[in-house]
Structure formats: C-alpha cells, structure tokens
Design a protein around this motif. Structure first.
Motif, short mmCIF file in Angstrom:
data_model
loop_
_atom_site.label_atom_id
_atom_site.label_comp_id
_atom_site.label_asym_id
_atom_site.label_seq_id
_atom_site.Cartn_x
_atom_site.Cartn_y
_atom_site.Cartn_z
N GLN A 24 0.81 -1.21 0.00
CA GLN A 24 0.00 0.00 0.00
C GLN A 24 0.85 1.27 0.00
OE1 GLN A 24 -2.35 -0.64 3.50
NE2 GLN A 24 -3.69 -2.14 2.52
N VAL A 25 1.98 1.24 0.71
CA VAL A 25 2.77 2.46 0.89
C VAL A 25 3.93 2.55 -0.10
CG1 VAL A 25 4.20 3.78 2.50
CG2 VAL A 25 2.17 2.57 3.34
N PHE A 26 4.66 1.47 -0.28
CA PHE A 26 5.86 1.51 -1.13
C PHE A 26 5.61 0.90 -2.51
CE2 PHE A 26 7.63 1.70 3.19
CZ PHE A 26 8.44 2.81 3.07
N GLY A 27 5.24 -0.36 -2.55
CA GLY A 27 5.01 -1.02 -3.83
C GLY A 27 6.29 -1.27 -4.59
N GLY A 28 6.17 -1.37 -5.92
CA GLY A 28 7.31 -1.69 -6.76
C GLY A 28 7.61 -3.18 -6.82
N VAL A 29 6.81 -3.99 -6.13
CA VAL A 29 7.03 -5.43 -6.03
C VAL A 29 5.96 -6.15 -6.86
CG1 VAL A 29 6.96 -7.41 -4.45
CG2 VAL A 29 8.09 -5.27 -3.76
N GLU A 30 6.40 -7.09 -7.70
CA GLU A 30 5.45 -7.86 -8.50
C GLU A 30 4.73 -8.90 -7.64
OE1 GLU A 30 5.16 -10.13 -12.77
OE2 GLU A 30 6.90 -10.59 -11.51
N PHE A 31 5.48 -9.67 -6.86
CA PHE A 31 4.89 -10.70 -5.99
C PHE A 31 5.57 -10.68 -4.62
CE2 PHE A 31 3.69 -12.68 -10.09
CZ PHE A 31 2.33 -12.87 -9.84
N TYR A 32 4.74 -10.90 -3.59
CA TYR A 32 5.20 -11.10 -2.22
C TYR A 32 5.03 -12.58 -1.88
CZ TYR A 32 4.73 -6.01 -1.67
OH TYR A 32 4.83 -4.65 -1.81
N TYR A 33 6.06 -13.17 -1.29
CA TYR A 33 6.01 -14.60 -0.94
C TYR A 33 5.75 -14.75 0.55
CZ TYR A 33 7.85 -15.42 -5.58
OH TYR A 33 8.00 -15.45 -6.94
N THR A 34 4.87 -15.68 0.90
CA THR A 34 4.60 -15.92 2.31
C THR A 34 5.75 -16.71 2.92
OG1 THR A 34 3.53 -18.09 2.10
CG2 THR A 34 2.14 -16.14 1.74
N PRO A 35 6.00 -16.54 4.22
CA PRO A 35 6.89 -17.48 4.89
C PRO A 35 6.37 -18.90 4.69
CG PRO A 35 6.45 -15.59 6.29
CD PRO A 35 5.53 -15.47 5.11
N PHE A 36 7.28 -19.87 4.66
CA PHE A 36 6.89 -21.22 4.27
C PHE A 36 5.84 -21.83 5.19
CE2 PHE A 36 11.00 -21.95 6.59
CZ PHE A 36 10.50 -22.66 7.68
N VAL A 37 4.96 -22.60 4.56
CA VAL A 37 3.97 -23.40 5.27
C VAL A 37 4.48 -24.83 5.32
CG1 VAL A 37 1.59 -24.29 5.23
CG2 VAL A 37 2.08 -21.93 4.50
N ARG A 38 4.42 -25.45 6.51
CA ARG A 38 4.87 -26.83 6.64
C ARG A 38 3.87 -27.63 7.46
NH1 ARG A 38 7.04 -23.00 10.50
NH2 ARG A 38 7.72 -24.01 12.40
N LEU A 39 4.02 -28.92 7.40
CA LEU A 39 3.20 -29.82 8.22
C LEU A 39 3.91 -30.08 9.54
CD1 LEU A 39 1.95 -32.43 5.62
CD2 LEU A 39 0.49 -31.03 7.07
N GLU A 40 3.15 -30.03 10.62
CA GLU A 40 3.67 -30.40 11.94
C GLU A 40 2.72 -31.39 12.57
OE1 GLU A 40 4.57 -27.30 14.63
OE2 GLU A 40 6.36 -26.64 13.55
N LYS A 41 3.22 -32.58 12.86
CA LYS A 41 2.40 -33.63 13.45
C LYS A 41 1.15 -33.90 12.62
CE LYS A 41 4.06 -32.57 18.10
NZ LYS A 41 3.69 -32.14 19.49
N GLY A 42 1.33 -33.84 11.31
CA GLY A 42 0.24 -34.16 10.39
C GLY A 42 -0.75 -33.05 10.14
N GLY A 43 -0.53 -31.87 10.73
CA GLY A 43 -1.48 -30.76 10.55
C GLY A 43 -0.76 -29.45 10.31
N PHE A 44 -1.56 -28.39 10.19
CA PHE A 44 -1.02 -27.06 9.94
C PHE A 44 -1.16 -26.19 11.18
CE2 PHE A 44 -2.66 -28.54 5.79
CZ PHE A 44 -1.48 -28.50 5.07
N ARG A 45 -0.23 -25.29 11.34
CA ARG A 45 -0.29 -24.33 12.45
C ARG A 45 -1.30 -23.24 12.12
NH1 ARG A 45 5.34 -22.36 14.61
NH2 ARG A 45 5.30 -21.20 12.65
N ASN A 46 -2.10 -22.88 13.10
CA ASN A 46 -3.13 -21.85 12.89
C ASN A 46 -2.51 -20.54 12.40
OD1 ASN A 46 -5.30 -23.47 13.60
ND2 ASN A 46 -5.13 -22.95 15.77
N LYS A 47 -1.35 -20.21 12.90
CA LYS A 47 -0.67 -18.98 12.50
C LYS A 47 -0.41 -18.96 11.00
CE LYS A 47 3.69 -16.51 13.32
NZ LYS A 47 4.98 -16.54 14.06
N GLU A 48 0.02 -20.09 10.46
CA GLU A 48 0.32 -20.15 9.03
C GLU A 48 -0.96 -20.18 8.21
OE1 GLU A 48 2.99 -23.45 8.63
OE2 GLU A 48 4.56 -22.45 9.79
N LEU A 49 -2.00 -20.81 8.73
CA LEU A 49 -3.28 -20.82 8.02
C LEU A 49 -3.84 -19.39 7.91
CD1 LEU A 49 -5.00 -23.98 9.57
CD2 LEU A 49 -4.00 -23.75 7.28
#
Length: 316
Positions: A24-49
């Motif tokens: 919103q403020v700076f821009g100039g970026v085509e794509f932003y990548y999320t921090p990686f999502v991984r499986l932990e104990k067969g499920g996903f962390r709520n924070k990453e969801l």
C-alpha cells in the motif's frame, strides 16, 4: 529489458500485515512470498493458516511458499493452497535453518538427490498450479544444485530463484558468483537472483552482469530499506523527505494492522513491532534504535519511533 522485483519471505517478518502495508505504501514489487507453510504432526499451524488467507484489499499479489520433505507433505500443502484460491506456489529448497534442514526440508534436502527429485516430481500432479522453486547452491557443496538442475530443467516451472550460498553458510560469508554464473548459463527456466541485494546499485550491477535474468528477489534488503523496489521501478532514488513520509505512513499502518489482528493486547503488538527493527534502517543512530528496543510501553515506543524518524536521514 524490464526486470521484476519479488519480495522474499522471512519467517517472523513478512507476514500478511507487513506485506499489505508495504504494498500500500511503497510497492514496486510484483509478488510477495509468504513465509513457508509446513506440516507439523500431520497438521497445519493456525498462525500459518491465517497468514495465507487471501487479503481483502487486493493490493498485494501473494505467492504462498511450501517446505516439505516428502511427496505426501507436498500434496497436502499444495492442496491447501489450491483450496484457498491460489494458482501459484513456491517450493522452498533454500531454507538454511538446522531445525528444518535435519528433517530434509529446505536446503537440507539438497544432498539427497533422490528425495529432492521425488519431491519435485510432485509438481506434475498439480497442473492447475504454477510452481516456482527457490533454492541454494547446495547444503555443503555447489555440486548438489548442479546435479539437481537436470531435474529442474525438465519440470514445468514458472521460474527458479537461486541464492548463491550454501546452506551451512546460512547468511554468513560471501555469495558464490562463479556458482551462480554456471547455474545461470545452464538453467532452462527464467531465473531470479537472490542474495545481498541492499541498494539500487546492487540491482543494477546484477541485472547488467546477467542480462537474461527475469528479475531480482530481495528479502533482508527490502526489510532494511523498504523503498528499494519502488526506486528501481522509478529509476531513481527518492528524496529524504519522500522516504521519511513513506516510512511514517508505513509504520502507522503496521501499528494499526497488528492492533487489529493480534489478540494478545498491547504487549504482543509491541513485541511484534520491535521485530521490524531487527532489519529496518540499520544506518540509524544506535542510541535511537536502542531507545525503541528498550521501550516496554506502546506509547513510549511510538514516541521513540517518531524521534528516530525526525532524525532521518541520520546525517551526523
């Protein structure tokens, strides 16, 4: 040739609040990548969801990133991305952190070529998603990425991003430009450069040295100087006044965003805002930075930030 700037993900820093405020403020970026999502104990962390939930603002083009050791982990995460409306995804083969590497994730999978090939072949099970790959030259030797390149070259990838360090280096030492050059010359996919991009001149140097690049990915450089991409887009540096005004607006949006989305109250918001200063404006006066980091009340913190911004551009 017009080169693209992509914002690399950093765990704990480039969350959805940060990405939206930056766009919103700076821009100039085509794509932003999320921090990686991984499986932990067969499920996903709520924070990453929560972090991959599509933004309502629409101003931030996001690519979710997955980290996995096996095809089954890959399938579950890719299916999650698809269910959330994503048609692009990035595969992390570059994370150098030992906690992930010892599980054969990120750069830790690179010495195990058979495992890496099996993981990457899973791309072909998801033709509805455009995949890219971010990797390092290897975990311990550059030969690891070179051996894997034949696998990468035959897969239907959108692009590859190469950080020319080894995993064991983490972020220390020098980038290996000879290793990058060899990979660049043999890579059949569009290639992005990532690593130690901190200034407008750094971008110009890399793109002039490697004219067939698709673009640049920057993480720590954009965290330190969030105007870097828009300056490249405009072809010139912003004035000190422009940078200062943008910084003030950017910080205000971070504050509001974290207040709205964090449920732990003032102390959680304060702790989150302080992490921004791990990278932001490293050239700022050390005493002013220390005052911000020692603040234990949000109002005191905000006043300290205003004091630092007033001192910009920190010419002594």
């Amino acid at each position: 040739m017009e080169y693209k700037i992509h914002f690399a993900p950093l765990q704990g820093y480039t969350d959805n609040v940060y990405r939206e405020a930056h766009a919103q403020v700076f821009g100039g970026v085509e794509f932003y990548y999320t921090p990686f999502v991984r499986l932990e104990k067969g499920g996903f962390r709520n924070k990453e969801l929560r972090d991959i939930l599509p933004s309502g603002s629409g101003c931030c083009r996001v690519v979710p990133q997955l980290i996995a050791a096996t095809p089954e982990e890959f399938r579950q995460i890719a299916a999650l991305f698809y269910a959330n409306g994503y048609r692009r995804a990035d595969i992390n083969l570059g994370c150098p952190f030992p906690m992930q590497a010892r599980l054969h994730r990120g750069a830790g999978i690179l010495p195990f070529i058979g495992e890496a090939e099996a993981l990457l072949n899973t791309v072909e099970e998801f033709p509805q998603i455009q995949f890219s790959v971010k990797l390092r030259l290897g975990w311990e030797t550059v030969d690891e990425s070179w051996v894997l390149l034949s696998v990468l070259n035959r897969l239907p990838l959108e692009h590859i991003t190469l950080h020319p360090r080894l995993g064991v280096q983490q972020y220390k030492g020098s980038v290996d430009m000879d290793g990058f050059t060899a990979f660049y010359q043999a890579c059949k996919h569009p290639l992005f450069y990532n690593g130690d991009i901190e200034t407008l001149e750094d971008i110009r140097d890399i793109t002039s040295q490697f004219p067939l690049l698709k673009g640049i990915m920057s993480g720590r450089g954009l965290l330190a100087h969030p105007w870097l991409a828009v300056e490249y887009e405009k072809g010139k540096e912003l004035s000190a006044v422009e940078r200062k005004e943008m910084l003030e607006t950017f910080h205000a949006r971070l504050l509001t965003g974290y207040q709205e989305r964090l449920e732990g109250g003032e102390h959680q918001v304060l702790a989150k805002l302080k992490t921004v200063w791990d990278y932001l404006l490293p050239e700022a006066d050390k005493k002013l930075r220390k005052k911000i980091l020692k603040s234990n009340i949000l109002d005191v913190y905000c006043q300290s930030v205003k004091e630092l911004f007033r001192a910009y551009p920190f010419i002594g």
